[in-house]
Structure formats: C-alpha cells, structure tokens
Write a protein that holds these residues in place. Structure first.
Motif, PDB file in Angstrom:
ATOM      1  N   GLU A  40       3.547  33.288 -49.071  1.00 47.28           N
ATOM      2  CA  GLU A  40       3.330  32.079 -49.868  1.00 47.28           C
ATOM      3  C   GLU A  40       4.641  31.329 -50.073  1.00 47.28           C
ATOM      4  O   GLU A  40       4.689  30.105 -49.935  1.00 47.28           O
ATOM      5  N   ASN A  41       5.707  32.060 -50.387  1.00 50.22           N
ATOM      6  CA  ASN A  41       7.021  31.421 -50.553  1.00 50.22           C
ATOM      7  C   ASN A  41       7.499  30.783 -49.258  1.00 50.22           C
ATOM      8  O   ASN A  41       8.044  29.681 -49.260  1.00 50.22           O
ATOM      9  N   ALA A  42       7.296  31.471 -48.132  1.00 50.60           N
ATOM     10  CA  ALA A  42       7.703  30.931 -46.834  1.00 50.60           C
ATOM     11  C   ALA A  42       6.911  29.675 -46.497  1.00 50.60           C
ATOM     12  O   ALA A  42       7.467  28.692 -46.006  1.00 50.60           O
ATOM     13  N   ALA A  43       5.613  29.685 -46.779  1.00 49.64           N
ATOM     14  CA  ALA A  43       4.766  28.520 -46.496  1.00 49.64           C
ATOM     15  C   ALA A  43       5.178  27.332 -47.360  1.00 49.64           C
ATOM     16  O   ALA A  43       5.303  26.206 -46.869  1.00 49.64           O
ATOM     17  N   GLU A  44       5.391  27.587 -48.649  1.00 48.61           N
ATOM     18  CA  GLU A  44       5.782  26.513 -49.561  1.00 48.61           C
ATOM     19  C   GLU A  44       7.126  25.915 -49.159  1.00 48.61           C
ATOM     20  O   GLU A  44       7.272  24.694 -49.099  1.00 48.61           O
ATOM     21  N   ALA A  45       8.087  26.759 -48.841  1.00 45.12           N
ATOM     22  CA  ALA A  45       9.407  26.272 -48.427  1.00 45.12           C
ATOM     23  C   ALA A  45       9.319  25.480 -47.131  1.00 45.12           C
ATOM     24  O   ALA A  45       9.958  24.429 -46.993  1.00 45.12           O
ATOM     25  N   SER A  46       8.518  25.952 -46.201  1.00 49.56           N
ATOM     26  CA  SER A  46       8.362  25.256 -44.923  1.00 49.56           C
ATOM     27  C   SER A  46       7.740  23.876 -45.110  1.00 49.56           C
ATOM     28  O   SER A  46       8.214  22.884 -44.548  1.00 49.56           O
ATOM     29  N   LEU A  47       6.663  23.811 -45.903  1.00 47.59           N
ATOM     30  CA  LEU A  47       6.010  22.524 -46.154  1.00 47.59           C
ATOM     31  C   LEU A  47       6.955  21.542 -46.854  1.00 47.59           C
ATOM     32  O   LEU A  47       7.031  20.372 -46.479  1.00 47.59           O
ATOM     33  N   GLU A  48       7.658  22.032 -47.862  1.00 50.01           N
ATOM     34  CA  GLU A  48       8.544  21.158 -48.630  1.00 50.01           C
ATOM     35  C   GLU A  48       9.705  20.657 -47.773  1.00 50.01           C
ATOM     36  O   GLU A  48      10.094  19.495 -47.862  1.00 50.01           O
ATOM     37  N   PRO A  83      -3.555  16.573 -55.589  1.00 48.54           N
ATOM     38  CA  PRO A  83      -4.243  17.873 -55.646  1.00 48.54           C
ATOM     39  C   PRO A  83      -5.526  17.942 -54.822  1.00 48.54           C
ATOM     40  O   PRO A  83      -6.009  19.032 -54.521  1.00 48.54           O
ATOM     41  N   ASP A  84      -6.086  16.797 -54.442  1.00 53.49           N
ATOM     42  CA  ASP A  84      -7.320  16.803 -53.656  1.00 53.49           C
ATOM     43  C   ASP A  84      -7.065  17.021 -52.166  1.00 53.49           C
ATOM     44  O   ASP A  84      -8.004  17.269 -51.411  1.00 53.49           O
ATOM     45  N   LEU A  85      -5.816  16.916 -51.731  1.00 53.91           N
ATOM     46  CA  LEU A  85      -5.476  17.065 -50.315  1.00 53.91           C
ATOM     47  C   LEU A  85      -5.199  18.541 -50.022  1.00 53.91           C
ATOM     48  O   LEU A  85      -4.163  19.074 -50.375  1.00 53.91           O
ATOM     49  N   GLU A  86      -6.151  19.202 -49.395  1.00 54.80           N
ATOM     50  CA  GLU A  86      -6.033  20.628 -49.104  1.00 54.80           C
ATOM     51  C   GLU A  86      -5.369  20.835 -47.752  1.00 54.80           C
ATOM     52  O   GLU A  86      -5.821  20.317 -46.741  1.00 54.80           O
ATOM     53  N   VAL A  87      -4.292  21.608 -47.755  1.00 51.13           N
ATOM     54  CA  VAL A  87      -3.514  21.871 -46.543  1.00 51.13           C
ATOM     55  C   VAL A  87      -3.580  23.364 -46.242  1.00 51.13           C
ATOM     56  O   VAL A  87      -3.471  24.187 -47.145  1.00 51.13           O
ATOM     57  N   THR A  88      -3.754  23.698 -44.986  1.00 55.83           N
ATOM     58  CA  THR A  88      -3.780  25.086 -44.559  1.00 55.83           C
ATOM     59  C   THR A  88      -2.498  25.403 -43.797  1.00 55.83           C
ATOM     60  O   THR A  88      -2.067  24.608 -42.971  1.00 55.83           O
ATOM     61  N   VAL A  89      -1.924  26.556 -44.096  1.00 54.05           N
ATOM     62  CA  VAL A  89      -0.715  27.007 -43.401  1.00 54.05           C
ATOM     63  C   VAL A  89      -0.967  28.413 -42.880  1.00 54.05           C
ATOM     64  O   VAL A  89      -1.493  29.257 -43.601  1.00 54.05           O
ATOM     65  N   PHE A  98       3.767  29.144 -38.624  1.00 53.86           N
ATOM     66  CA  PHE A  98       3.670  28.669 -37.259  1.00 53.86           C
ATOM     67  C   PHE A  98       2.668  27.519 -37.096  1.00 53.86           C
ATOM     68  O   PHE A  98       2.575  26.933 -36.028  1.00 53.86           O
ATOM     69  N   TYR A  99       1.959  27.170 -38.145  1.00 47.85           N
ATOM     70  CA  TYR A  99       0.997  26.077 -38.019  1.00 47.85           C
ATOM     71  C   TYR A  99       0.637  25.579 -39.410  1.00 47.85           C
ATOM     72  O   TYR A  99       0.475  26.361 -40.335  1.00 47.85           O
TER      73      TYR A  99
END
Length: 151
Positions: A40-48, A83-89, A98-99
């Motif tokens: 979760e931390n890796a995904a959040e950091a990557s997105l940000e 908050p309505d924009l759902e993103v999948t990582v 990776f995606y």
C-alpha cells in the motif's frame, strides 16, 4: 531395538514433512497478506510521484493463483481531491508497482462529465443518464501525454 528406532523415525518424519509443506505454503498465503501495508505504501508513493497528486488507499488484497510462481497486490485508491475516482494499482511481491489505471479512470471521468453536460443540454435532465466509457491506449500514447492532458 534398531527396527523400533527406524519405525519411530519414519513415523516422526511423515508429520515433519507435512509440517514443512504447510510452513512453506503459509509463507505465500499468510506472510504476504500480513505485509500488505508495504505494498500500500509503495502504491501510494508511486501514484503520488507519477501524477503529482495526493492519494488515499481504500483497500488492498493479495492473490497468488495456484500454479503461479508469484502473486501480486491489488490495491484500490483514490485521489484526495476526487474520492469518486477509483484507481487500481498492481504491486508485485517485491513491492514494485507495475500497473495503474489512473489515466484511464481520469479520462473516463472527464469524458463522462462532459457527455453528461451535453446530455443534459440536449434532453434537459440527467435523470435517465447512464453512460460508461472505457478508455485504453497503448503504452506509446500514454508516455506521450501526461494526466493533465484532456481526453
């Protein structure tokens, strides 16, 4: 006496073998879900970092289909501003994202908003409005445009 020792050793070896197999299996099915916060931390950091926007993690799951050598984390997040924009990582076991679906979802949301305004202008209401746009592009096109470009 020697035969008894061999029989006892064999009787102890069988449960020990099953315990070893269960320990190995538990590593994949218990250990990786427990350390999901790292993914979760890796995904959040990557997105940000990738989109220069703050994100919130909504949920995460780990899956490793039978027969696969590696599993992955399926993480759902959203931008703090929307908050309505759902993103999948998707994050691999080695904690490398990776995606992600941010561009597709961002552009889908933008197009749906614009189409909804047009629909309301044409029909006077959006009461019966229901429309979904699936957006997907090749990697070459995604690299050429950033998330601030409009659809």
């Amino acid at each position: 006496m020697r035969i008894i020792k061999m029989v006892l050793l064999a009787l102890l070896a069988i449960p020990a073998f099953f315990i070893l197999i269960l320990t190995i299996a538990s590593f994949d099915y218990f250990y990786y879900p427990i350390i999901g916060f790292k993914a979760e931390n890796a995904a959040e950091a990557s997105l940000e970092e990738k989109y220069n926007e703050d994100f919130v993690i909504d949920e995460s799951t780990y899956s490793k289909p039978l027969g696969n050598d590696f599993g992955d984390y399926h993480i759902i997040a959203h931008p703090k501003k929307n908050p309505d924009l759902e993103v999948t990582v998707s994050v691999s076991e080695d904690m490398e994202p990776f995606y992600d679906t941010y561009l597709e979802m961002h552009w889908r949301d933008e197009l749906n908003t614009r189409f909804g305004l047009l629909y309301e202008e044409l029909y006077g209401t959006v009461e019966n409005y229901s429309y979904m746009v699936n957006v997907s592009f090749t990697d070459e096109i995604e690299v050429r445009y950033d998330h601030n470009d409009t659809y």
